[in-house]
Write a protein that holds these residues in place. Structure first.
Motif, PDB file in Angstrom:
ATOM      1  N   TRP A 117       0.846  -1.200   0.000  1.00 15.06           N
ATOM      2  CA  TRP A 117       0.000   0.000   0.000  1.00 15.06           C
ATOM      3  C   TRP A 117       0.876   1.242   0.000  1.00 15.06           C
ATOM      4  CZ3 TRP A 117      -5.400   0.457   0.008  1.00 15.06           C
ATOM      5  CH2 TRP A 117      -6.087  -0.774   0.037  1.00 15.06           C
ATOM      6  N   ILE A 118       0.330   2.305  -0.599  1.00 13.31           N
ATOM      7  CA  ILE A 118       1.142   3.518  -0.689  1.00 13.31           C
ATOM      8  C   ILE A 118       0.303   4.770  -0.470  1.00 13.31           C
ATOM      9  CG2 ILE A 118       0.829   3.696  -3.191  1.00 13.31           C
ATOM     10  CD1 ILE A 118       3.668   4.837  -3.343  1.00 13.31           C
ATOM     11  N   SER A 119       0.914   5.713   0.241  1.00 10.13           N
ATOM     12  CA  SER A 119       0.383   7.076   0.282  1.00 10.13           C
ATOM     13  C   SER A 119       1.491   7.943  -0.280  1.00 10.13           C
ATOM     14  CB  SER A 119       0.044   7.466   1.724  1.00 10.13           C
ATOM     15  OG  SER A 119      -0.550   8.749   1.743  1.00 10.13           O
ATOM     16  N   PHE A 120       1.167   8.696  -1.316  1.00  4.44           N
ATOM     17  CA  PHE A 120       2.207   9.321  -2.124  1.00  4.44           C
ATOM     18  C   PHE A 120       1.877  10.781  -2.394  1.00  4.44           C
ATOM     19  CE2 PHE A 120       3.039  10.102  -6.814  1.00  4.44           C
ATOM     20  CZ  PHE A 120       4.362  10.485  -6.664  1.00  4.44           C
ATOM     21  N   ASN A 121       2.881  11.634  -2.208  1.00  6.07           N
ATOM     22  CA  ASN A 121       2.760  13.041  -2.564  1.00  6.07           C
ATOM     23  C   ASN A 121       3.832  13.328  -3.600  1.00  6.07           C
ATOM     24  OD1 ASN A 121       3.825  16.093  -0.869  1.00  6.07           O
ATOM     25  ND2 ASN A 121       2.631  15.848  -2.714  1.00  6.07           N
ATOM     26  N   GLY A 122       3.398  13.796  -4.773  1.00  8.10           N
ATOM     27  CA  GLY A 122       4.412  14.162  -5.758  1.00  8.10           C
ATOM     28  C   GLY A 122       4.051  13.764  -7.165  1.00  8.10           C
ATOM     29  N   GLU A 123       5.059  13.727  -7.999  1.00  3.15           N
ATOM     30  CA  GLU A 123       4.886  13.347  -9.397  1.00  3.15           C
ATOM     31  C   GLU A 123       6.060  12.478  -9.809  1.00  3.15           C
ATOM     32  OE1 GLU A 123       2.205  14.130 -10.942  1.00  3.15           O
ATOM     33  OE2 GLU A 123       1.483  15.755  -9.637  1.00  3.15           O
ATOM     34  N   ILE A 124       5.739  11.411 -10.543  1.00  8.64           N
ATOM     35  CA  ILE A 124       6.792  10.612 -11.185  1.00  8.64           C
ATOM     36  C   ILE A 124       6.703  10.960 -12.669  1.00  8.64           C
ATOM     37  CG2 ILE A 124       7.706   8.296 -11.581  1.00  8.64           C
ATOM     38  CD1 ILE A 124       7.563   9.234  -8.584  1.00  8.64           C
ATOM     39  N   PHE A 125       7.653  11.755 -13.151  1.00  2.00           N
ATOM     40  CA  PHE A 125       7.519  12.296 -14.503  1.00  2.00           C
ATOM     41  C   PHE A 125       7.793  11.247 -15.578  1.00  2.00           C
ATOM     42  CE2 PHE A 125       8.616  16.064 -11.871  1.00  2.00           C
ATOM     43  CZ  PHE A 125       7.375  16.668 -11.945  1.00  2.00           C
ATOM     44  N   ASN A 126       8.535  10.208 -15.247  1.00  2.00           N
ATOM     45  CA  ASN A 126       8.800   9.148 -16.231  1.00  2.00           C
ATOM     46  C   ASN A 126       7.856   7.958 -16.028  1.00  2.00           C
ATOM     47  OD1 ASN A 126       9.912   8.296 -13.818  1.00  2.00           O
ATOM     48  ND2 ASN A 126      11.617   7.191 -14.769  1.00  2.00           N
ATOM     49  N   TYR A 127       6.652   8.242 -15.505  1.00  2.00           N
ATOM     50  CA  TYR A 127       5.779   7.115 -15.158  1.00  2.00           C
ATOM     51  C   TYR A 127       5.297   6.340 -16.379  1.00  2.00           C
ATOM     52  CZ  TYR A 127       1.394   9.558 -16.364  1.00  2.00           C
ATOM     53  OH  TYR A 127       0.378  10.182 -17.015  1.00  2.00           O
ATOM     54  N   LEU A 128       5.161   7.023 -17.524  1.00  2.00           N
ATOM     55  CA  LEU A 128       4.690   6.313 -18.719  1.00  2.00           C
ATOM     56  C   LEU A 128       5.712   5.272 -19.167  1.00  2.00           C
ATOM     57  CD1 LEU A 128       3.114   9.274 -20.743  1.00  2.00           C
ATOM     58  CD2 LEU A 128       1.915   7.418 -19.543  1.00  2.00           C
ATOM     59  N   GLU A 129       6.980   5.680 -19.191  1.00  2.00           N
ATOM     60  CA  GLU A 129       8.050   4.761 -19.589  1.00  2.00           C
ATOM     61  C   GLU A 129       8.175   3.609 -18.582  1.00  2.00           C
ATOM     62  OE1 GLU A 129       8.268   8.012 -19.309  1.00  2.00           O
ATOM     63  OE2 GLU A 129       8.716   8.760 -21.323  1.00  2.00           O
ATOM     64  N   LEU A 130       8.087   3.969 -17.316  1.00  2.00           N
ATOM     65  CA  LEU A 130       8.221   2.976 -16.255  1.00  2.00           C
ATOM     66  C   LEU A 130       7.048   1.988 -16.287  1.00  2.00           C
ATOM     67  CD1 LEU A 130      10.390   2.637 -14.145  1.00  2.00           C
ATOM     68  CD2 LEU A 130       9.117   4.141 -12.614  1.00  2.00           C
ATOM     69  N   ARG A 131       5.877   2.502 -16.575  1.00  2.00           N
ATOM     70  CA  ARG A 131       4.674   1.671 -16.645  1.00  2.00           C
ATOM     71  C   ARG A 131       4.821   0.634 -17.765  1.00  2.00           C
ATOM     72  NH1 ARG A 131      -0.877   1.689 -18.381  1.00  2.00           N
ATOM     73  NH2 ARG A 131      -2.283   1.520 -16.573  1.00  2.00           N
ATOM     74  N   ASN A 132       5.312   1.093 -18.922  1.00  2.00           N
ATOM     75  CA  ASN A 132       5.509   0.169 -20.044  1.00  2.00           C
ATOM     76  C   ASN A 132       6.485  -0.935 -19.694  1.00  2.00           C
ATOM     77  OD1 ASN A 132       3.688   1.335 -21.741  1.00  2.00           O
ATOM     78  ND2 ASN A 132       5.183   2.749 -22.660  1.00  2.00           N
ATOM     79  N   THR A 133       7.570  -0.547 -19.038  1.00  2.17           N
ATOM     80  CA  THR A 133       8.559  -1.547 -18.626  1.00  2.17           C
ATOM     81  C   THR A 133       7.924  -2.559 -17.683  1.00  2.17           C
ATOM     82  OG1 THR A 133      10.180   0.230 -18.707  1.00  2.17           O
ATOM     83  CG2 THR A 133      10.869  -1.806 -17.626  1.00  2.17           C
ATOM     84  N   LEU A 134       7.154  -2.082 -16.726  1.00  2.78           N
ATOM     85  CA  LEU A 134       6.567  -2.963 -15.720  1.00  2.78           C
ATOM     86  C   LEU A 134       5.460  -3.844 -16.317  1.00  2.78           C
ATOM     87  CD1 LEU A 134       6.555  -0.358 -12.827  1.00  2.78           C
ATOM     88  CD2 LEU A 134       7.872  -2.480 -12.846  1.00  2.78           C
ATOM     89  N   LEU A 135       4.738  -3.302 -17.309  1.00  2.00           N
ATOM     90  CA  LEU A 135       3.719  -4.114 -17.991  1.00  2.00           C
ATOM     91  C   LEU A 135       4.384  -5.304 -18.673  1.00  2.00           C
ATOM     92  CD1 LEU A 135       1.351  -1.398 -19.561  1.00  2.00           C
ATOM     93  CD2 LEU A 135       0.661  -3.239 -18.004  1.00  2.00           C
TER      94      LEU A 135
END
Lengths: 86, 656
Positions: free
Chosen positions: B73-91
């Motif tokens: 579980w996570i509570s998160f404040n902020g932005e991950i600007f490379n989330y699209l690239e990271l998401r593709n890798t994780l998919l």
């Protein structure tokens, strides 16, 4: 005269630059610069004080520690200037 | 951007209640006005809270968020600007996602990479992550300290939150102001991380990770400013390196424009914000809205340069005109938001500016913060360079005269004034290799304000702040180029402790606006840190390579402009007209004596001087603002402790 002038100067330095009435915190021959009593802008305050209280202008070439950097230096400097003016 | 909070049990006897976690949320509402949520684990070992400002995946991004089988579980404040690239890798690695938000990417990155997940994130973040299988909590903060995260131990519980005020409802009594922190603030302008203004309340330091496991708290550094030793600098011609820098900055900017809401920018009229606006325009044709501050006080006003950029790039602009009186009126709210002692009023106009962005319908702004630190822009760096050069021949008269290039106003005091200049800037000249050399004049001037400390405060001080700092420097520090040492000190004291929080996040978030800082992209910093220092400051031309990188994209006047540091009026803000009533109240002899931090008589003399308008010296200005903000901090967080908790979520507590 000198005593009175020195007292005025001391009172000014104590209240305006050391923020105290405690006479023991200021020696008459103590350097304002070396003891952190003024910062790089502090000398302007001292010049304003002289000009407002002793009725003469401090010339550019007079802005030097030998004239302005201790109670004794200030007293001597102001006296010299007043003699010239008189 | 958002607010996060939570409570974790340190012993098996303790159970966390949902209502305790909920009690922390109201004071984080300004950070996340769009929604809130709480997660409590089955065994009540941990509770996570969250207030949300929705920017990415408006419909699906509610938090706290979890992985596929709800074990992380996570509570998160902020932005991950490379989330699209990271998401593709994780998919590709077989992870499945239930939202399109950047938050969920962190959860899966943790599953994939373990604690190293943080190395894969490009962004600004404060993360609380709970791994229920391993019964461990991670508290992580971004590399340079853009987003805040505080914690304290209360019995067998660890409390954590984005702001200190959210911890208050769970404290058994009001916090105490730390004498050592005051000493640090009245030297470096900020407490030394992980210290805060308050005793026993700490921040997770920038680039650090805290792991709570089996009742133990373990801290590690996952990133720090690092510089080459000897000659390990990047090779290549100036032109090649400038081109590389440009493309890096363009990419850092472009990934920061990712949002499902419109993104604006702050424009000061200086090189950095002008370059930023040019970089945004280079990437996007969408109309760009910019926000600027003008000052009633002409010497601080940069309107003419702002107008030049607005015309040059054809952008929209809204502005506030900051009056002295506004600063005085807003100052208590500014201090309440900053939650610490500040020596300048400069955060106050920044708070007004985020108010304008918010009122204009903007939740996100890009700003030019960080370019001076990473790319070598500060006058202090020049000053240090001149002083180094001078120290090689201390008797040389003309070497020290270079300081006049830096501080042209000193010219007006005549040729003989050079003795003053030499005297003042000669501090530490006998040992130019000492660790803090670059910063000694600033620290020495600031520390003059300690003349106002009360006897009690002085007697509570144990160790000299500068001596302590120099003991805590990384072992490689001594081997870095002196210019890089100055950069390191600047990043670790003023930037992390003041610019990004008191003048940054806290002033933005006061009006629910998120700041994004392309120049603080860690790739930019890492690239810049590898540059030969002569490319940052060529002779005395600051940010040389940055100017080379941007020269075809900006008007020449902006590139060649003499740097003007951002400042707001300090003493004149309060005393050019009659001050608001709280000023007299907070600085009254009675309150000064009762709170006990300052010598009431000395402050009385300072006040008299300020009223007469004869306080010119920097140290008077810093002292007055510092004393006033200390008094206000005591008032809000100690004297009015209960009321501050009761009225959480309002702008700031009314006086009783």
């Amino acid at each position: 005269m000198t005593m009175y002038m020195k007292k005025t100067i001391r009172k000014y330095i104590l209240e305006h630059l050391l923020f105290t009435e405690d006479e023991s915190t200021l020696q008459d021959d103590e350097s304002f610069l070396n003891n952190g009593i003024i910062d790089s802008t502090g000398v302007m305050e001292i010049i304003l004080f002289i000009e407002e209280n002793f009725g003469f202008r401090v010339n550019d070439d007079e802005i030097m520690p030998a004239n302005l950097d201790s109670v004794n230096n200030l007293t001597d400097f102001i006296q010299r200037k007043q003699v010239i003016a008189a | 951007m958002c607010g996060i909070c939570g409570i974790a049990a340190l012993s098996l006897e303790i159970k966390i209640s949902e209502s305790d976690v909920r009690s922390m949320l109201p004071s984080l509402r300004h950070r996340g006005p769009d929604g809130s949520g709480v997660y409590l684990d089955r065994r009540q070992r941990i509770g996570l809270g969250h207030t949300r400002l929705s920017i990415i995946d408006l419909a699906g991004g509610a938090q706290p968020m979890h992985n596929e089988d709800k074990t992380v579980w996570i509570s998160f404040n902020g932005e991950i600007f490379n989330y699209l690239e990271l998401r593709n890798t994780l998919l590709k690695e077989g992870h499945s996602f239930y939202t399109h938000s950047d938050t969920e990417v962190i959860v899966h990155a943790y599953e994939q990479y373990g604690d190293d997940f943080v190395q894969h994130l490009n962004g600004q973040f404060a993360i609380a992550l709970w791994d229920s299988n391993r019964q461990r909590l991670l508290l992580v903060r971004d590399r340079v300290g853009i987003l805040p995260l505080f914690y304290t131990r209360q019995g067998d519980r660890i409390l954590f939150a984005s702001e200190i005020k959210a911890l208050l409802p769970q404290l058994s009594e009001a916090p105490r102001i730390s004498p050592a922190s005051l000493d640090q603030i009245f030297t470096f302008w900020a407490p030394r991380s992980p210290n805060t203004l308050f005793e026993d309340i700490f921040e997770v330091s920038p680039g650090h990770m805290l792991v709570l496991e089996s009742g133990r708290l373990q801290e590690s550094t996952y990133w720090d400013w690092n510089f080459p030793v000897l000659d390990g600098y990047l090779k290549g011609s100036d032109t090649e390196l400038a081109e590389q820098l440009y493309y890096l900055l363009a990419d850092a900017t472009s990934i920061r424009l990712r949002a499902d809401v419109p993104v604006g920018a702050y424009l000061s009229g200086g090189l950095d914000s002008s370059a930023l606006v040019a970089l945004i325009r280079g990437h996007s044709d969408a109309p760009l809205k910019t926000f600027s501050i003008g000052f009633e006080e002409q010497s601080l006003d940069e309107s003419a340069f702002q107008k030049q950029m607005i015309d040059y790039l054809g952008i929209e602009n809204s502005r506030i005109l900051c009056h002295n009186r506004d600063i005085a009126i807003d100052f208590p709210a500014t201090v309440f938001n900053a939650e610490t002692v500040i020596l300048r009023t400069a955060p106050s106009p920044m708070r007004q500016l985020s108010g304008l962005a918010h009122a204009s319908g903007y939740k996100v702004v890009l700003t030019g913060e960080g370019a001076d630190e990473a790319l070598g822009g500060y006058d202090l760096f020049k000053e240090a360079k001149i002083r180094q050069f001078w120290a090689r021949h201390p008797s040389s008269e003309w070497r020290s005269l270079l300081l006049k290039v830096l501080y042209p106003y000193l010219e007006t005091s005549g040729t003989q004034a050079k003795t003053y200049l030499q005297n003042y800037y000669s501090i530490g000249l006998d040992n130019p290799n000492q660790p803090g050399f670059s910063h000694l004049t600033r620290w020495f001037t600031t520390a003059q304000c300690k003349v106002f400390f009360s006897k009690e405060l002085n007697s509570a001080l144990r160790e000299d702040a500068v001596a302590r700092l120099t003991k805590q420097l990384p072992s490689a520090f001594a081997h870095w180029h002196s210019f890089n040492r100055a950069q390191y000190l600047e990043a670790k004291t003023l930037m992390g402790g003041y610019l990004l929080c008191s003048q940054g996040d806290r002033m933005l978030m006061a009006n629910s606006v998120e700041g994004r800082f392309p120049f603080l992209d860690h790739r930019v910093i890492e690239f810049a840190n590898q540059l030969n220092p002569r490319l940052k400051m060529r002779v005395l031309n600051e940010k040389y390579l940055f100017k080379q990188a941007m020269k075809n994209h900006l008007p020449r006047q902006i590139i060649e402009r003499h740097k003007q540091p951002y400042r707001a009026p300090d003493i004149p803000a309060f005393f050019s007209v009659n001050p608001p009533a709280y000023v007299d109240d907070m600085l009254s002899e009675e309150k000064l004596k009762r709170y006990g931090y300052f010598d009431a008589q000395k402050v009385g003399f300072l006040l008299k001087k300020a009223r007469r308008g004869s306080s010119i010296a920097y140290k008077d200005n810093m002292a007055l603002v510092g004393v006033l903000s200390t008094q206000l901090c005591h008032y809000f967080f100690i004297e009015q402790f209960s009321q501050t908790i009761r009225e959480a979520g309002t702008a700031y507590p009314s006086s009783s």
